[in-house]
Design a protein around this motif. Structure first.
Motif, PDB file in Angstrom:
ATOM      1  N   GLU A 290       0.092  -0.902  -0.152  1.00 21.63           N
ATOM      2  CA  GLU A 290       0.063  -0.128   0.141  1.00 21.63           C
ATOM      3  C   GLU A 290       1.111   1.529   0.076  1.00 21.63           C
ATOM      4  O   GLU A 290      -0.059   2.658  -0.709  1.00 21.63           O
ATOM      5  N   LEU A 291       1.640   1.167   0.565  1.00 22.59           N
ATOM      6  CA  LEU A 291       2.456   2.909   1.381  1.00 22.59           C
ATOM      7  C   LEU A 291       4.918   2.048   0.197  1.00 22.59           C
ATOM      8  O   LEU A 291       4.458   1.013   1.429  1.00 22.59           O
ATOM      9  N   SER A 292       5.220   2.869  -0.010  1.00 19.02           N
ATOM     10  CA  SER A 292       6.317   2.596  -0.617  1.00 19.02           C
ATOM     11  C   SER A 292       6.978   3.922  -0.075  1.00 19.02           C
ATOM     12  O   SER A 292       6.824   4.615  -0.688  1.00 19.02           O
ATOM     13  N   LEU A 293       7.726   3.965   0.884  1.00 19.55           N
ATOM     14  CA  LEU A 293       8.648   5.248   1.522  1.00 19.55           C
ATOM     15  C   LEU A 293       9.429   5.954   0.650  1.00 19.55           C
ATOM     16  O   LEU A 293       9.448   7.171   0.377  1.00 19.55           O
ATOM     17  N   ASP A 294      10.153   4.820   0.820  1.00 21.70           N
ATOM     18  CA  ASP A 294      10.892   5.537   0.171  1.00 21.70           C
ATOM     19  C   ASP A 294      11.434   6.117  -1.617  1.00 21.70           C
ATOM     20  O   ASP A 294      11.615   7.251  -1.980  1.00 21.70           O
ATOM     21  N   VAL A 295       9.755   5.189  -2.699  1.00 19.66           N
ATOM     22  CA  VAL A 295       9.831   5.901  -3.634  1.00 19.66           C
ATOM     23  C   VAL A 295       8.497   7.317  -3.436  1.00 19.66           C
ATOM     24  O   VAL A 295       9.020   7.856  -3.793  1.00 19.66           O
ATOM     25  N   ASN A 296       7.157   7.091  -2.455  1.00 18.39           N
ATOM     26  CA  ASN A 296       6.694   8.465  -2.187  1.00 18.39           C
ATOM     27  C   ASN A 296       7.127   9.416  -1.833  1.00 18.39           C
ATOM     28  O   ASN A 296       7.209  10.939  -2.201  1.00 18.39           O
ATOM     29  N   LEU A 297       7.988   9.292  -1.053  1.00 20.19           N
ATOM     30  CA  LEU A 297       9.094  10.883  -0.818  1.00 20.19           C
ATOM     31  C   LEU A 297       9.943  11.057  -1.309  1.00 20.19           C
ATOM     32  O   LEU A 297      10.144  11.782  -0.774  1.00 20.19           O
ATOM     33  N   ALA A 298      10.336  10.645  -2.161  1.00 20.30           N
ATOM     34  CA  ALA A 298      11.553  10.951  -2.700  1.00 20.30           C
ATOM     35  C   ALA A 298      11.344  11.120  -4.283  1.00 20.30           C
ATOM     36  O   ALA A 298      12.598  11.854  -4.892  1.00 20.30           O
ATOM     37  N   CYS A 299      10.346  11.015  -4.877  1.00 22.76           N
ATOM     38  CA  CYS A 299      10.045  10.505  -6.176  1.00 22.76           C
ATOM     39  C   CYS A 299       9.258  12.437  -6.859  1.00 22.76           C
ATOM     40  O   CYS A 299       9.172  12.531  -8.456  1.00 22.76           O
ATOM     41  N   GLY A 300       9.178  13.663  -5.932  1.00 19.99           N
ATOM     42  CA  GLY A 300       9.459  14.395  -7.129  1.00 19.99           C
ATOM     43  C   GLY A 300       7.867  14.783  -6.197  1.00 19.99           C
ATOM     44  O   GLY A 300       7.105  16.020  -6.972  1.00 19.99           O
ATOM     45  N   GLN A 301       6.971  14.529  -5.828  1.00 15.12           N
ATOM     46  CA  GLN A 301       5.936  15.012  -5.526  1.00 15.12           C
ATOM     47  C   GLN A 301       6.453  15.841  -4.842  1.00 15.12           C
ATOM     48  O   GLN A 301       5.404  16.519  -4.927  1.00 15.12           O
ATOM     49  N   SER A 302       6.696  16.076  -3.735  1.00  7.76           N
ATOM     50  CA  SER A 302       7.216  16.657  -2.383  1.00  7.76           C
ATOM     51  C   SER A 302       7.756  16.417  -2.292  1.00  7.76           C
ATOM     52  O   SER A 302       9.617  15.640  -2.280  1.00  7.76           O
ATOM     53  N   PHE A 303       9.159  17.737  -1.629  1.00  8.79           N
ATOM     54  CA  PHE A 303      10.879  17.908  -1.954  1.00  8.79           C
ATOM     55  C   PHE A 303      11.329  18.435  -0.501  1.00  8.79           C
ATOM     56  O   PHE A 303      12.509  18.870  -0.496  1.00  8.79           O
ATOM     57  N   ARG A 304      10.572  17.318   0.712  1.00  8.75           N
ATOM     58  CA  ARG A 304      11.349  18.247   1.990  1.00  8.75           C
ATOM     59  C   ARG A 304      11.458  17.075   2.512  1.00  8.75           C
ATOM     60  O   ARG A 304      11.567  17.541   4.049  1.00  8.75           O
ATOM     61  N   TRP A 305      11.362  16.028   2.094  1.00  8.04           N
ATOM     62  CA  TRP A 305      11.664  15.178   3.314  1.00  8.04           C
ATOM     63  C   TRP A 305      13.200  14.749   2.691  1.00  8.04           C
ATOM     64  O   TRP A 305      13.884  14.439   1.883  1.00  8.04           O
ATOM     65  N   HIS A 306      13.598  13.606   4.473  1.00  8.98           N
ATOM     66  CA  HIS A 306      14.766  14.093   4.722  1.00  8.98           C
ATOM     67  C   HIS A 306      15.161  12.374   5.248  1.00  8.98           C
ATOM     68  O   HIS A 306      14.374  12.421   5.935  1.00  8.98           O
TER      69      HIS A 306
END
Length: 422
Positions: free
Chosen positions: A25-41
């Motif tokens: 249901e959710l891949s953190l690696d992809v969804n938080l780093a693929c260019g939807q949002s730009f502030r996840w570290h």
């Protein structure tokens, strides 16, 4: 702005909570780093194993039950824990960290504010991740409808569209014009550091609330952003903020969630620096227009090669008419969540272009300990190609696209499933 006194947060000593969320249901690696949002570290959190004689607290045990209980534990996860990849970012007014250390659950912790209500924070996180949408069912629907999707689905699980704040999404994507993901992230971070409110420092990185519209239309913003390297985008940021502050109601962008796509899109492209592609990205990623398919040259090439070869006879360039035709085709094929399906195909397509030098990614070391499924190529869903309407500057961005396409696919092998109760 007064320079804040840094407040470093130790990820390994936070109170952690969890909720059920399978990796499908959710891949953190992809969804938080693929260019939807730009502030996840991303950062590696070392968890020292507890001695086997150390009892498990009631709070810790309840955090891993099978219900949606938001109880937490201090410090270590369990006796088998060593290191996990934690993603830190701002969701709503909360600074949070997210991680996955097993197949079935997502762990989270809140840094700021200290007295945040646990149930409220978890509710905000669930909404941001759009977890009310059953992605597994959608993958089956899309696979049944399209053989091409079925071929890539198993290699790219858990890719969904985040439900982001409209103001942050708008100004972030104004920065995306004719740009690449690492530079966009740097610009958005600068924007927050210059005009946002400081929250805390995590893993050596300062985090801020996203600036308000009023802050972005203050006197001298354009000049200051130009000095900070924003180029022509500085003018668009200041001008769009001024329009929103002086000519629109405070919650104007949020109200567009209740409008039809055509009306919301028309309102967005009236803002300085917002063309059709940026407007589509904002509609999809912040305004609940799930069937919107932002069309760029990558999507055009996929459509031409795999779905609508007759497009080649119409035009050699991506015109608004072609964009509409492609969008309508994918909406008919995939249904109400066509924009979500498109993001999966987009990720798969970028991975096919891998094979050059490895990109120097600050996330690589941290992501190596992630328990997500194998990652899709980390590349922006929004920045592989910008239309001429958005660019308004010299060059066509092809060099940017080549750089994004040159990164190799992940070589990390899938990990065996692991239970939270190990």
């Amino acid at each position: 702005m007064t320079t804040p006194v840094p407040e470093e947060q130790d990820l390994s000593r936070l109170t952690w909570h969890s909720f059920p969320c399978p990796a499908s249901e959710l891949s953190l690696d992809v969804n938080l780093a693929c260019g939807q949002s730009f502030r996840w570290h991303a950062s590696t959190v070392a968890m020292e194993p507890r001695p086997s004689s150390t009892p498990v607290s009631k709070h810790f045990a309840s955090a891993h039950d099978d219900d949606d209980d938001a109880s937490g534990s201090h410090g270590d996860f369990d006796s088998g824990a060593s290191a996990v990849c934690a993603w830190t970012g701002v969701v709503g007014c909360f600074l949070v960290s997210l991680c996955r250390r097993c197949e079935e659950r997502i762990q989270w912790s809140v840094h700021r504010p200290h007295d945040a209500d646990v149930a409220e924070v978890q509710s905000v996180i669930l909404d941001y991740l759009a977890l009310s949408v059953n992605l597994t069912a959608l993958y089956k629907q899309w696979s049944d409808a399209d053989e091409n999707f079925r071929k890539v689905a198993s290699s790219f699980p858990g890719i969904r569209i985040l439900r982001q704040d409209p103001v942050e999404t708008l100004f972030s994507f104004i920065c995306s014009s004719n740009n690449h993901i690492s530079r966009i992230s740097g610009m958005v971070q600068k924007l927050c550091a210059l005009y946002g409110t400081y929250l805390a420092t995590v893993d050596g990185r300062d985090f801020y609330r996203f600036p308000t519209v009023d802050a972005l239309c203050a006197k001298g913003v354009e000049a200051k952003l130009r000095d900070a390297g924003f180029g022509y985008r500085a003018q668009y940021i200041a001008a769009s903020a001024r329009v929103l502050a002086e000519e629109r109601k405070p919650e104007f962008l949020s109200t567009l969630r209740n409008e039809a796509y055509t009306d919301a899109h028309s309102e967005l492209i009236r803002l300085p620096g917002v063309g059709p592609k940026v407007a589509d990205c904002v509609c999809l990623m912040a305004l609940d227009k799930h069937d919107v398919v932002p069309v760029d040259t990558h999507v055009y090439q996929v459509a031409l090669r795999d779905y609508i070869p007759s497009l080649a006879a119409r035009s050699k360039t991506l015109t608004p008419s072609l964009m509409a035709t492609i969008g309508d085709f994918f909406r008919k094929l995939y249904g109400p969540y066509a924009g979500w399906a498109h993001s999966v195909l987009f990720s798969a397509e970028l991975r096919k272009f891998g094979g050059g030098k490895k990109q120097a990614s600050p996330r690589r070391k941290a992501a190596a300990v992630s328990h997500d499924q194998p990652r899709a190529q980390t590349a922006s869903l929004a920045t592989s190609s910008s239309s001429s309407t958005e660019r308004k500057s010299a060059g066509d961005g092809r060099g940017v696209r080549r750089k994004a396409a040159a990164a190799p696919p992940s070589t990390r092998q899938p990990r065996a499933k692991r239970s939270c109760r190990q």
